[in-house]
Scaffold this motif. Structure first.
Motif, PDB file in Angstrom:
ATOM      1  N   ILE A  94     -32.909 -26.975  -4.107  1.00  0.00           N
ATOM      2  CA  ILE A  94     -32.696 -25.881  -3.153  1.00  0.00           C
ATOM      3  C   ILE A  94     -33.796 -24.833  -3.302  1.00  0.00           C
ATOM      4  O   ILE A  94     -34.335 -24.331  -2.315  1.00  0.00           O
ATOM      5  CB  ILE A  94     -31.305 -25.246  -3.365  1.00  0.00           C
ATOM      6  CG1 ILE A  94     -30.206 -26.234  -3.019  1.00  0.00           C
ATOM      7  CG2 ILE A  94     -31.148 -23.970  -2.556  1.00  0.00           C
ATOM      8  CD1 ILE A  94     -30.239 -26.746  -1.611  1.00  0.00           C
ATOM      9  N   ALA A 122     -27.198 -22.767  -3.140  1.00  0.00           N
ATOM     10  CA  ALA A 122     -27.434 -23.237  -4.508  1.00  0.00           C
ATOM     11  C   ALA A 122     -26.147 -23.058  -5.319  1.00  0.00           C
ATOM     12  O   ALA A 122     -25.329 -22.196  -5.012  1.00  0.00           O
ATOM     13  CB  ALA A 122     -28.566 -22.446  -5.135  1.00  0.00           C
ATOM     14  N   PRO A 123     -25.966 -23.859  -6.360  1.00  0.00           N
ATOM     15  CA  PRO A 123     -24.775 -23.702  -7.198  1.00  0.00           C
ATOM     16  C   PRO A 123     -24.636 -22.297  -7.781  1.00  0.00           C
ATOM     17  O   PRO A 123     -23.534 -21.769  -7.892  1.00  0.00           O
ATOM     18  CB  PRO A 123     -24.975 -24.740  -8.301  1.00  0.00           C
ATOM     19  CG  PRO A 123     -25.882 -25.751  -7.721  1.00  0.00           C
ATOM     20  CD  PRO A 123     -26.764 -25.017  -6.776  1.00  0.00           C
ATOM     21  N   TRP A 144     -29.693 -30.134  -8.096  1.00  0.00           N
ATOM     22  CA  TRP A 144     -29.319 -29.465  -6.848  1.00  0.00           C
ATOM     23  C   TRP A 144     -29.958 -28.077  -6.793  1.00  0.00           C
ATOM     24  O   TRP A 144     -30.571 -27.703  -5.790  1.00  0.00           O
ATOM     25  CB  TRP A 144     -27.810 -29.399  -6.775  1.00  0.00           C
ATOM     26  CG  TRP A 144     -27.196 -28.698  -5.601  1.00  0.00           C
ATOM     27  CD1 TRP A 144     -27.819 -28.205  -4.495  1.00  0.00           C
ATOM     28  CD2 TRP A 144     -25.812 -28.399  -5.430  1.00  0.00           C
ATOM     29  NE1 TRP A 144     -26.914 -27.622  -3.654  1.00  0.00           N
ATOM     30  CE2 TRP A 144     -25.678 -27.729  -4.203  1.00  0.00           C
ATOM     31  CE3 TRP A 144     -24.686 -28.638  -6.200  1.00  0.00           C
ATOM     32  CZ2 TRP A 144     -24.443 -27.285  -3.734  1.00  0.00           C
ATOM     33  CZ3 TRP A 144     -23.471 -28.198  -5.722  1.00  0.00           C
ATOM     34  CH2 TRP A 144     -23.352 -27.539  -4.513  1.00  0.00           C
ATOM     35  N   GLU A 145     -29.809 -27.322  -7.866  1.00  0.00           N
ATOM     36  CA  GLU A 145     -30.378 -25.967  -7.929  1.00  0.00           C
ATOM     37  C   GLU A 145     -31.890 -26.014  -7.755  1.00  0.00           C
ATOM     38  O   GLU A 145     -32.459 -25.243  -6.972  1.00  0.00           O
ATOM     39  CB  GLU A 145     -30.007 -25.324  -9.262  1.00  0.00           C
ATOM     40  CG  GLU A 145     -30.479 -23.905  -9.418  1.00  0.00           C
ATOM     41  CD  GLU A 145     -29.604 -22.892  -8.739  1.00  0.00           C
ATOM     42  OE1 GLU A 145     -30.130 -21.836  -8.317  1.00  0.00           O
ATOM     43  OE2 GLU A 145     -28.386 -23.122  -8.619  1.00  0.00           O
ATOM     44  N   VAL A 147     -26.777 -33.229 -12.285  1.00  0.00           N
ATOM     45  CA  VAL A 147     -26.672 -33.147 -10.821  1.00  0.00           C
ATOM     46  C   VAL A 147     -26.754 -31.686 -10.370  1.00  0.00           C
ATOM     47  O   VAL A 147     -27.457 -31.363  -9.402  1.00  0.00           O
ATOM     48  CB  VAL A 147     -25.368 -33.813 -10.326  1.00  0.00           C
ATOM     49  CG1 VAL A 147     -25.087 -33.465  -8.890  1.00  0.00           C
ATOM     50  CG2 VAL A 147     -25.458 -35.320 -10.499  1.00  0.00           C
ATOM     51  N   LEU A 148     -26.057 -30.784 -11.059  1.00  0.00           N
ATOM     52  CA  LEU A 148     -26.104 -29.363 -10.692  1.00  0.00           C
ATOM     53  C   LEU A 148     -27.505 -28.783 -10.873  1.00  0.00           C
ATOM     54  O   LEU A 148     -27.985 -28.013 -10.035  1.00  0.00           O
ATOM     55  CB  LEU A 148     -25.088 -28.569 -11.507  1.00  0.00           C
ATOM     56  CG  LEU A 148     -23.632 -28.764 -11.109  1.00  0.00           C
ATOM     57  CD1 LEU A 148     -22.718 -28.025 -12.080  1.00  0.00           C
ATOM     58  CD2 LEU A 148     -23.384 -28.308  -9.694  1.00  0.00           C
ATOM     59  N   ILE A 195     -27.109 -24.952   2.978  1.00  0.00           N
ATOM     60  CA  ILE A 195     -26.631 -25.492   1.707  1.00  0.00           C
ATOM     61  C   ILE A 195     -26.972 -24.492   0.606  1.00  0.00           C
ATOM     62  O   ILE A 195     -28.136 -24.336   0.253  1.00  0.00           O
ATOM     63  CB  ILE A 195     -27.192 -26.901   1.408  1.00  0.00           C
ATOM     64  CG1 ILE A 195     -26.619 -27.430   0.104  1.00  0.00           C
ATOM     65  CG2 ILE A 195     -28.686 -26.911   1.405  1.00  0.00           C
ATOM     66  CD1 ILE A 195     -26.833 -28.904  -0.111  1.00  0.00           C
TER      67      ILE A 195
END
Length: 91
Positions: free
Chosen positions: A25, A37-38, A21-22, A17-18, A35
Motif C-alpha cells: 500500500i 493500510a493495516p 500488505w502495508e 501477510v500484514l 484499500i
C-alpha cells in the motif's frame, strides 16, 4: 511447547501477510478509500472504539432478536408439519 510449534507458522504467515500488505500500500501509494493500510485500520479502530462498541452492542441485540424470531418461526413450522401430514408431504 508443541502448541507453540503448531501455532507459530500460522502466526508468522499472518504477520508476513500484514507486513506485505502495508508495504504494498505504501509503495503503490493507493488511496485509503480504495484499500487502507493495516496501520490505518488499527488507528481508526482505536480512535473510534466507543462508537464501534455501541454499534456492536446494537448489532448483537439485533442478531439475538433475529435468532429468537427464527427459532419461534421454525418451531411453529415444525409443529404444523407434524400436526398436518399433508403439509409435511407438500414440502
Amino acid at each position: 511447547m508443541s502448541r507453540l510449534r503448531e501455532t507459530l507458522p500460522a502466526a508468522a504467515l499472518g504477520i508476513l501477510v500484514l507486513a506485505a500488505w502495508e508495504a504494498l500500500i505504501r509503495h503503490l501509494d493507493c488511496s485509503a478509500f480504495v484499500i487502507p493500510a493495516p496501520s490505518a485500520i488499527i488507528r481508526v479502530l482505536v480512535l473510534k472504539q466507543p462508537l464501534l462498541f455501541s454499534a456492536a452492542v446494537v448489532t448483537a441485540g439485533e442478531v439475538l432478536l433475529g435468532f429468537l424470531f427464527s427459532a419461534v418461526v421454525g418451531i411453529a413450522v415444525a409443529l404444523v408439519i407434524v400436526r398436518f401430514a399433508a403439509f409435511g408431504r407438500a414440502l
